[in-house]
Design a protein around this motif. Structure first.
Motif, short mmCIF file in Angstrom:
data_model
loop_
_atom_site.label_atom_id
_atom_site.label_comp_id
_atom_site.label_asym_id
_atom_site.label_seq_id
_atom_site.Cartn_x
_atom_site.Cartn_y
_atom_site.Cartn_z
N LEU A 137 66.24 -83.66 35.84
CA LEU A 137 67.08 -82.55 36.67
C LEU A 137 65.89 -81.38 37.30
O LEU A 137 66.28 -80.63 38.53
N TYR A 138 65.03 -80.90 36.83
CA TYR A 138 64.31 -79.55 37.03
C TYR A 138 62.44 -79.87 36.87
O TYR A 138 62.78 -80.51 35.20
N ILE A 139 62.10 -78.90 37.28
CA ILE A 139 61.09 -79.47 36.64
C ILE A 139 59.29 -78.46 37.05
O ILE A 139 60.02 -77.86 38.11
N LYS A 140 58.80 -77.52 35.96
CA LYS A 140 58.09 -76.68 37.01
C LYS A 140 56.78 -76.42 36.48
O LYS A 140 56.71 -77.18 34.94
N THR A 141 55.23 -76.01 36.71
CA THR A 141 54.30 -76.05 35.82
C THR A 141 54.59 -74.58 34.56
O THR A 141 54.92 -73.46 35.59
N LEU A 142 54.00 -74.82 33.54
CA LEU A 142 54.03 -73.47 32.83
C LEU A 142 52.30 -72.65 34.38
O LEU A 142 51.60 -73.72 34.42
N ASP A 143 53.04 -71.14 33.58
CA ASP A 143 51.40 -70.92 34.11
C ASP A 143 50.23 -71.32 33.12
O ASP A 143 50.60 -69.67 31.65
N LEU A 144 49.40 -71.73 33.07
CA LEU A 144 48.54 -71.66 32.19
C LEU A 144 47.99 -72.93 32.33
O LEU A 144 47.56 -74.08 32.93
N LYS A 145 46.81 -72.47 32.34
CA LYS A 145 45.71 -73.82 32.85
C LYS A 145 44.28 -73.54 31.98
O LYS A 145 43.47 -72.02 32.08
N GLU A 146 44.02 -74.51 30.80
CA GLU A 146 43.03 -74.21 29.89
C GLU A 146 42.23 -75.37 29.75
O GLU A 146 42.14 -76.64 30.13
N LYS A 147 40.53 -74.48 29.44
CA LYS A 147 39.42 -75.71 28.78
C LYS A 147 39.84 -76.61 27.67
O LYS A 147 40.59 -76.06 26.15
N ILE A 148 39.61 -77.53 28.17
CA ILE A 148 40.22 -79.57 27.24
C ILE A 148 39.28 -78.62 25.62
O ILE A 148 38.16 -78.20 26.01
N PRO A 149 39.85 -77.82 24.51
CA PRO A 149 38.72 -78.14 23.35
C PRO A 149 37.42 -79.22 22.85
O PRO A 149 38.77 -80.13 22.54
N ASN A 150 36.79 -78.45 22.31
CA ASN A 150 36.54 -79.62 21.28
C ASN A 150 37.15 -79.76 19.57
O ASN A 150 37.10 -78.65 19.04
N MET A 151 37.47 -80.90 19.39
CA MET A 151 38.28 -81.20 18.21
C MET A 151 37.87 -81.37 17.72
O MET A 151 38.29 -81.51 15.67
N ILE A 152 36.62 -81.36 16.83
CA ILE A 152 35.66 -81.46 16.05
C ILE A 152 35.92 -79.92 14.45
O ILE A 152 36.47 -80.29 13.79
#
Length: 269
Positions: A137-152
Protein backbone atom coordinates in the motif's frame (compact mmCIF):
# COMPACT_ATOMS: atom_id res chain seq x y z
CA UNK A 1 -9.66 -29.70 34.49
CA UNK A 2 -10.75 -31.30 31.21
CA UNK A 3 -12.19 -27.98 29.98
CA UNK A 4 -8.93 -26.22 30.88
CA UNK A 5 -6.95 -28.74 28.85
CA UNK A 6 -9.28 -28.21 25.87
CA UNK A 7 -8.87 -24.43 26.09
CA UNK A 8 -5.08 -24.74 26.29
CA UNK A 9 -5.08 -27.12 23.31
CA UNK A 10 -7.21 -24.70 21.26
CA UNK A 11 -4.94 -21.77 22.15
CA UNK A 12 -1.83 -23.78 21.29
CA UNK A 13 -3.29 -24.90 17.95
CA UNK A 14 -4.37 -21.35 17.10
CA UNK A 15 -0.94 -19.98 17.97
CA UNK A 16 0.72 -22.58 15.74
CA UNK A 17 -1.50 -21.62 12.79
CA UNK A 18 -0.82 -17.92 13.41
CA UNK A 19 2.93 -18.57 13.63
CA UNK A 20 2.94 -20.58 10.39
CA UNK A 21 0.93 -17.88 8.66
CA UNK A 22 3.30 -15.20 9.94
CA UNK A 23 6.39 -17.12 8.76
CA UNK A 24 4.80 -17.53 5.34
CA UNK A 25 4.07 -13.80 5.20
CA UNK A 26 7.67 -12.98 6.13
CA UNK A 27 8.90 -14.58 2.91
CA UNK A 28 6.06 -12.97 0.94
CA UNK A 29 6.92 -9.48 2.25
CA UNK A 30 10.56 -9.84 1.25
CA UNK A 31 9.78 -11.29 -2.20
CA UNK A 32 7.10 -8.67 -2.93
CA UNK A 33 9.41 -5.83 -1.92
CA UNK A 34 12.25 -7.25 -4.00
CA UNK A 35 9.93 -7.64 -7.01
CA UNK A 36 8.64 -4.08 -6.70
CA UNK A 37 12.04 -2.42 -6.31
CA UNK A 38 13.68 -4.43 -9.08
CA UNK A 39 10.88 -3.57 -11.50
CA UNK A 40 11.12 0.12 -10.50
CA UNK A 41 14.89 0.12 -11.06
CA UNK A 42 14.35 -1.50 -14.47
CA UNK A 43 11.83 1.23 -15.28
CA UNK A 44 9.01 -1.30 -15.80
CA UNK A 45 6.28 0.62 -13.97
CA UNK A 46 3.48 -1.56 -15.38
CA UNK A 47 5.06 -4.57 -13.72
CA UNK A 48 5.54 -2.51 -10.55
CA UNK A 49 1.77 -2.12 -10.31
CA UNK A 50 1.36 -5.89 -9.94
CA UNK A 51 3.15 -5.71 -6.57
CA UNK A 52 0.95 -2.89 -5.28
CA UNK A 53 -2.54 -3.14 -3.79
CA UNK A 54 -4.04 -0.84 -6.40
CA UNK A 55 -7.53 -2.27 -5.85
CA UNK A 56 -7.48 -1.18 -2.22
CA UNK A 57 -9.64 1.83 -1.31
CA UNK A 58 -6.44 3.74 -0.50
CA UNK A 59 -5.75 3.97 -4.26
CA UNK A 60 -9.34 4.89 -5.17
CA UNK A 61 -8.59 8.52 -6.10
CA UNK A 62 -4.98 7.97 -7.24
CA UNK A 63 -4.07 8.94 -10.77
CA UNK A 64 -2.02 6.14 -12.37
CA UNK A 65 0.20 8.55 -14.31
CA UNK A 66 0.93 10.49 -11.14
CA UNK A 67 1.73 7.22 -9.36
CA UNK A 68 4.14 6.18 -12.13
CA UNK A 69 5.86 9.57 -11.92
CA UNK A 70 6.26 9.05 -8.19
CA UNK A 71 7.80 5.63 -8.83
CA UNK A 72 10.23 7.19 -11.29
CA UNK A 73 11.34 9.72 -8.68
CA UNK A 74 11.66 6.88 -6.17
CA UNK A 75 13.88 5.01 -8.63
CA UNK A 76 16.19 8.01 -9.00
CA UNK A 77 16.50 8.29 -5.22
CA UNK A 78 17.47 4.63 -4.81
CA UNK A 79 19.86 4.44 -7.76
CA UNK A 80 21.59 7.70 -6.82
CA UNK A 81 22.28 6.54 -3.26
CA UNK A 82 22.70 2.77 -3.58
CA UNK A 83 23.03 1.82 -7.24
CA UNK A 84 21.06 -0.79 -9.18
CA UNK A 85 22.39 -4.05 -7.71
CA UNK A 86 20.71 -4.57 -4.34
CA UNK A 87 20.35 -7.38 -1.82
CA UNK A 88 17.33 -7.69 0.47
CA UNK A 89 16.70 -9.13 3.92
CA UNK A 90 13.63 -9.15 6.15
CA UNK A 91 13.84 -7.24 9.43
CA UNK A 92 10.48 -6.86 11.19
CA UNK A 93 6.72 -7.02 10.68
CA UNK A 94 4.18 -5.87 13.23
CA UNK A 95 0.73 -4.52 13.91
CA UNK A 96 0.40 -1.64 16.35
CA UNK A 97 -2.83 -0.91 18.21
CA UNK A 98 -3.16 2.54 19.75
CA UNK A 99 -5.94 4.69 21.15
CA UNK A 100 -4.14 7.72 19.73
CA UNK A 101 -5.17 8.39 16.14
CA UNK A 102 -2.38 8.00 13.63
CA UNK A 103 -0.01 6.05 15.90
CA UNK A 104 -1.29 2.54 15.21
CA UNK A 105 -1.36 0.59 11.96
CA UNK A 106 -4.59 0.87 9.98
CA UNK A 107 -7.06 -2.05 10.15
CA UNK A 108 -6.13 -5.02 7.94
CA UNK A 109 -2.60 -3.75 7.36
CA UNK A 110 0.87 -4.74 8.54
CA UNK A 111 3.95 -2.53 8.80
CA UNK A 112 7.20 -4.18 7.77
CA UNK A 113 10.83 -3.18 7.46
CA UNK A 114 13.04 -4.66 4.74
CA UNK A 115 16.76 -3.99 4.69
CA UNK A 116 18.48 -3.45 1.34
CA UNK A 117 22.17 -3.15 0.61
CA UNK A 118 24.84 -2.89 -2.05
CA UNK A 119 28.45 -4.03 -1.53
CA UNK A 120 29.34 -1.28 0.96
CA UNK A 121 26.21 0.37 2.39
CA UNK A 122 22.68 -0.45 3.48
CA UNK A 123 19.34 1.26 4.01
CA UNK A 124 15.84 0.32 5.12
CA UNK A 125 12.45 0.33 3.42
CA UNK A 126 9.39 0.88 5.62
CA UNK A 127 6.36 -0.69 3.95
CA UNK A 128 2.64 -0.98 4.67
CA UNK A 129 1.12 -4.23 3.38
CA UNK A 130 -2.54 -4.96 2.68
CA UNK A 131 -3.38 -8.08 4.70
CA UNK A 132 -5.97 -9.37 2.25
CA UNK A 133 -3.56 -9.49 -0.72
CA UNK A 134 -0.10 -9.12 0.91
CA UNK A 135 0.58 -6.41 -1.63
CA UNK A 136 2.09 -3.00 -0.98
CA UNK A 137 0.00 0.00 0.00
CA UNK A 138 2.83 2.37 0.86
CA UNK A 139 6.63 2.34 0.74
CA UNK A 140 9.37 4.76 1.75
CA UNK A 141 13.06 4.69 2.63
CA UNK A 142 14.03 5.61 6.17
CA UNK A 143 16.53 8.40 6.59
CA UNK A 144 19.37 5.93 7.00
CA UNK A 145 22.49 5.14 5.02
CA UNK A 146 25.11 3.19 6.95
CA UNK A 147 28.27 1.36 6.01
CA UNK A 148 28.03 -2.43 6.14
CA UNK A 149 29.73 -3.42 9.41
CA UNK A 150 32.43 -5.99 9.93
CA UNK A 151 30.52 -8.91 11.46
CA UNK A 152 33.57 -10.69 12.95
CA UNK A 153 33.56 -8.62 16.20
CA UNK A 154 29.82 -9.23 16.45
CA UNK A 155 30.20 -13.01 16.41
CA UNK A 156 33.22 -12.91 18.74
CA UNK A 157 31.17 -10.91 21.23
CA UNK A 158 28.51 -13.60 20.91
CA UNK A 159 30.98 -16.18 22.25
CA UNK A 160 31.46 -14.00 25.34
CA UNK A 161 27.72 -13.52 25.71
CA UNK A 162 27.07 -17.28 25.57
CA UNK A 163 29.32 -17.74 28.62
CA UNK A 164 26.63 -16.10 30.78
CA UNK A 165 23.82 -18.67 30.27
CA UNK A 166 26.39 -21.48 30.56
CA UNK A 167 27.59 -20.02 33.87
CA UNK A 168 24.02 -19.54 35.16
CA UNK A 169 23.04 -23.11 34.27
CA UNK A 170 26.15 -24.38 36.07
CA UNK A 171 25.26 -22.36 39.19
CA UNK A 172 21.68 -23.66 39.15
CA UNK A 173 23.00 -27.23 38.99
CA UNK A 174 25.36 -26.50 41.93
CA UNK A 175 22.47 -25.05 43.95
CA UNK A 176 20.33 -28.10 43.18
CA UNK A 177 23.07 -30.42 44.43
CA UNK A 178 23.80 -28.32 47.51
CA UNK A 179 22.26 -28.52 51.00
CA UNK A 180 20.91 -24.97 50.77
CA UNK A 181 17.34 -24.37 51.88
CA UNK A 182 14.63 -22.64 49.81
CA UNK A 183 16.44 -23.41 46.61
CA UNK A 184 13.68 -21.90 44.47
CA UNK A 185 14.57 -18.44 45.82
CA UNK A 186 18.18 -18.99 44.77
CA UNK A 187 17.04 -20.05 41.29
CA UNK A 188 15.02 -16.84 40.94
CA UNK A 189 18.03 -14.76 42.00
CA UNK A 190 20.24 -16.45 39.40
CA UNK A 191 17.65 -16.09 36.63
CA UNK A 192 16.63 -12.52 37.45
CA UNK A 193 19.68 -10.64 38.71
CA UNK A 194 21.65 -10.33 35.49
CA UNK A 195 22.42 -6.63 35.55
CA UNK A 196 23.77 -4.24 34.26
CA UNK A 197 23.30 -5.18 30.61
CA UNK A 198 26.10 -4.95 28.08
CA UNK A 199 24.99 -4.67 24.45
CA UNK A 200 26.92 -5.02 21.23
CA UNK A 201 25.26 -3.81 18.04
CA UNK A 202 26.84 -4.74 14.73
CA UNK A 203 26.28 -1.15 13.54
CA UNK A 204 26.60 1.01 16.66
CA UNK A 205 29.09 -1.00 18.72
CA UNK A 206 29.25 -1.38 22.51
CA UNK A 207 26.89 0.17 25.07
CA UNK A 208 25.99 -0.39 28.74
CA UNK A 209 22.58 -0.02 30.39
CA UNK A 210 22.96 0.07 34.17
CA UNK A 211 19.29 -0.62 34.95
CA UNK A 212 18.50 -3.24 32.31
CA UNK A 213 17.82 -6.74 33.70
CA UNK A 214 18.35 -9.72 31.41
CA UNK A 215 16.00 -12.24 32.98
CA UNK A 216 15.98 -16.02 32.49
CA UNK A 217 19.54 -16.99 31.54
CA UNK A 218 20.95 -13.50 31.16
CA UNK A 219 21.17 -13.16 27.40
CA UNK A 220 19.21 -11.88 24.42
CA UNK A 221 20.02 -12.02 20.72
CA UNK A 222 18.56 -10.74 17.48
CA UNK A 223 19.74 -11.14 13.91
CA UNK A 224 17.46 -9.19 11.59
CA UNK A 225 19.60 -7.45 9.04
CA UNK A 226 22.70 -5.44 9.94
CA UNK A 227 20.80 -2.87 11.98
CA UNK A 228 18.94 -5.57 13.91
CA UNK A 229 22.02 -7.66 14.74
CA UNK A 230 22.40 -7.28 18.50
CA UNK A 231 23.81 -9.31 21.40
CA UNK A 232 22.96 -8.36 24.97
CA UNK A 233 24.02 -10.06 28.18
CA UNK A 234 23.67 -9.12 31.84
CA UNK A 235 26.45 -9.41 34.41
CA UNK A 236 25.35 -12.54 36.36
CA UNK A 237 25.31 -10.90 39.80
CA UNK A 238 22.85 -13.47 41.20
CA UNK A 239 24.99 -16.38 40.02
CA UNK A 240 28.24 -14.78 41.22
CA UNK A 241 26.73 -14.11 44.66
CA UNK A 242 25.58 -17.70 45.19
CA UNK A 243 28.87 -19.05 43.88
CA UNK A 244 30.61 -16.94 46.53
CA UNK A 245 28.17 -18.06 49.23
CA UNK A 246 28.57 -21.76 48.38
CA UNK A 247 32.37 -21.51 48.36
CA UNK A 248 32.54 -19.48 51.57
CA UNK A 249 33.47 -21.54 54.64
CA UNK A 250 31.17 -21.33 57.67
CA UNK A 251 32.35 -18.83 60.28
CA UNK A 252 32.72 -21.57 62.90
CA UNK A 253 35.18 -23.45 60.68
CA UNK A 254 37.18 -20.29 60.03
CA UNK A 255 37.41 -19.56 63.74
CA UNK A 256 38.61 -23.09 64.51
CA UNK A 257 41.30 -22.86 61.83
CA UNK A 258 42.61 -19.58 63.24
CA UNK A 259 42.88 -20.78 66.87
CA UNK A 260 46.41 -21.76 68.02
CA UNK A 261 47.09 -25.44 68.66
CA UNK A 262 47.11 -26.57 72.29
CA UNK A 263 49.55 -29.39 73.07
CA UNK A 264 48.91 -31.04 76.41
CA UNK A 265 52.25 -32.90 76.35
CA UNK A 266 54.26 -29.69 76.52
CA UNK A 267 52.26 -28.11 79.32
CA UNK A 268 53.66 -27.97 82.81
CA UNK A 269 51.45 -29.12 85.63
Amino acid sequence: MTNLKKILLILLTASLFISCDFISNVFTYKDTTEGLINSIIEGDYEKSMTFMATKNDAFKNTNIDTLKKGLHNFKNLIVKNFGKELNYSFMTANKTFSTIEGEGTAPNTTKAQIEFSNDTEFGIFEIIFDDSTNKILYIKTLDLKEKIPNMIPFWLFGILALCVPIFNIWIIIKIKRSVLKKKWLKYIAVLFFNVPAITYSAVYGLSINLLSFQILFGISFSYMGYLGSVWTFGIPLGGLYWLWKMNKKPEEDVQMENEPEFDLKNQEL
